[in-house]
Design an enzyme around this catalytic site. Structure first.
Site, PDB file in Angstrom:
ATOM      1  N   HIS A 143      48.868  34.099  89.478  1.00 15.95           N
ATOM      2  CA  HIS A 143      48.276  35.181  88.682  1.00 15.95           C
ATOM      3  C   HIS A 143      48.087  36.432  89.537  1.00 15.95           C
ATOM      4  O   HIS A 143      48.445  37.544  89.126  1.00 15.95           O
ATOM      5  CB  HIS A 143      46.932  34.708  88.124  1.00 15.95           C
ATOM      6  CG  HIS A 143      46.239  35.692  87.242  1.00 15.95           C
ATOM      7  ND1 HIS A 143      46.361  35.685  85.868  1.00 15.95           N
ATOM      8  CD2 HIS A 143      45.411  36.726  87.537  1.00 15.95           C
ATOM      9  CE1 HIS A 143      45.636  36.666  85.355  1.00 15.95           C
ATOM     10  NE2 HIS A 143      45.047  37.312  86.352  1.00 15.95           N
ATOM     11  N   GLU A 144      47.522  36.253  90.736  1.00 21.84           N
ATOM     12  CA  GLU A 144      47.261  37.407  91.613  1.00 21.84           C
ATOM     13  C   GLU A 144      48.556  38.051  92.086  1.00 21.84           C
ATOM     14  O   GLU A 144      48.676  39.280  92.116  1.00 21.84           O
ATOM     15  CB  GLU A 144      46.408  36.971  92.807  1.00 21.84           C
ATOM     16  CG  GLU A 144      45.006  36.561  92.439  1.00 21.84           C
ATOM     17  CD  GLU A 144      44.279  37.626  91.632  1.00 21.84           C
ATOM     18  OE1 GLU A 144      44.291  38.798  92.046  1.00 21.84           O
ATOM     19  OE2 GLU A 144      43.728  37.298  90.573  1.00 21.84           O
ATOM     20  N   GLU A 199      45.896  41.567  82.137  1.00 22.89           N
ATOM     21  CA  GLU A 199      45.551  40.165  82.314  1.00 22.89           C
ATOM     22  C   GLU A 199      46.550  39.252  81.600  1.00 22.89           C
ATOM     23  O   GLU A 199      46.977  38.243  82.144  1.00 22.89           O
ATOM     24  CB  GLU A 199      44.141  39.900  81.800  1.00 22.89           C
ATOM     25  CG  GLU A 199      43.068  40.323  82.765  1.00 22.89           C
ATOM     26  CD  GLU A 199      43.238  39.658  84.112  1.00 22.89           C
ATOM     27  OE1 GLU A 199      42.964  38.459  84.244  1.00 22.89           O
ATOM     28  OE2 GLU A 199      43.665  40.350  85.053  1.00 22.89           O
ATOM     29  N   HIS A 242      49.988  40.306  89.496  1.00 22.43           N
ATOM     30  CA  HIS A 242      49.382  41.640  89.425  1.00 22.43           C
ATOM     31  C   HIS A 242      50.143  42.609  90.333  1.00 22.43           C
ATOM     32  O   HIS A 242      50.377  43.764  89.976  1.00 22.43           O
ATOM     33  CB  HIS A 242      47.913  41.591  89.853  1.00 22.43           C
ATOM     34  CG  HIS A 242      46.975  41.161  88.770  1.00 22.43           C
ATOM     35  ND1 HIS A 242      46.941  41.758  87.526  1.00 22.43           N
ATOM     36  CD2 HIS A 242      46.010  40.190  88.744  1.00 22.43           C
ATOM     37  CE1 HIS A 242      46.002  41.176  86.781  1.00 22.43           C
ATOM     38  NE2 HIS A 242      45.429  40.229  87.495  1.00 22.43           N
TER      39      HIS A 242
END
Length: 281
Positions: free
Chosen positions: A144-145, A205, A148
């Site tokens: 997820h990070e 997100e 980003h």
């Protein structure tokens, strides 16, 4: 003379503001999922600023002996992250030249992790100790990070901050507040550091969820762990949400969406293929 000087000043600032507004209207980019992004800051500039911000963030922690104290935990994070980075480079070849790095910060009270532009990452021991994620769940955090960063969300948040400052400058000019109209924009390194603490938009997100769960699945981690991770994150908050949730707003249907995505990503997870680890120091 004073009135004439003020007139010239105001006129020049208004002309500059018009040019800036035109820039705001044209400075758009498209994310990996096809979403329109405001991009006043180039990805390259965000990467450069993040490199400086990363060094400034870690230096005092390094002096205090709070970086990578637990060799076993640090190696676990590097191995999981390294497998995901390998898949990120395959899908996003431009990230091959990034100076990938991940550090474990000794802070048992902070439940958080982040990735700056250019692959500069950190995980706090509070996340490892309070959430106690399985390898599959920790892979969801790192996927997820990393997503980003791959989706240029750092540059996007820096651009939003700059747009806000420009808007405030416009108000100052409109009301003739010359004392505040000349305020300088925040330094790039500081803006990059602040960007990791700014709340993400829900669209960002959702984008990171989609990209991250695929990266983790391709790296050999069970995508169904994404939903259980968020359940653990919410429990770890106790009386209030952990820092990770304050910067990663959770839509009410997030777990349901993640479960649906997990079913779609299972073929990647079940592939009988080698999952090499990108070497991290």
């Amino acid at each position: 003379m004073k009135g004439k000087s003020h007139y010239k000043y105001t006129k020049s600032m208004k002309n500059w503001l018009i040019i800036t507004i035109l820039l705001l209207l044209t400075a758009c980019a498209t994310s990996p999922t096809g979403r329109s992004q405001l991009m006043l800051i180039s990805p390259e500039h965000a990467i450069s600023a993040s490199r400086e911000a990363y060094a400034q963030t870690l230096l005092p922690l390094q002096k205090e002996g709070k970086i990578d104290n637990d060799n076993r935990a640090s190696q676990r994070v590097r191995d999981i992250t390294g497998r995901i980075i390998t898949q990120a480079i395959i899908l996003f070849p431009q990230s091959r030249d990034w100076e990938w790095s991940v550090k474990v910060i000794d802070d048992p009270e902070t439940v958080n992790a982040w990735c700056m532009a250019g692959g500069k990452m950190a995980v706090y021991t509070g996340l490892l100790e309070k959430v106690q994620p399985t390898d599959d769940e920790l892979a969801q955090v790192m996927g997820h990070e990393i997503s980003h960063a791959l989706a240029n969300h750092t540059a996007e948040r820096m651009s939003m901050a700059m747009a806000t400052q420009i808007g405030m400058l416009g108000v100052a000019i409109a009301v003739g507040d010359s004392d505040h109209a000349g305020l300088a924009l925040t330094g790039s390194a500081l803006a990059a550091a602040l960007a990791i603490n700014l709340p993400n938009s829900r669209s960002s997100e959702s984008e990171a969820d989609l990209m991250g769960i695929e990266l983790a699945a391709r790296a050999g981690y069970n995508p169904h762990a994404a939903a259980t991770l968020w359940q653990k994150m919410e429990k770890a908050g106790g009386g209030g949400p952990p820092q990770f949730l304050s910067t990663h707003p959770s839509p009410t249907n997030r777990q349901e969406t993640l479960q649906q995505l997990a079913a779609q990503m299972m073929p990647y997870y079940l592939e009988k293929t080698e999952r090499p680890i990108y070497p991290l120091d």
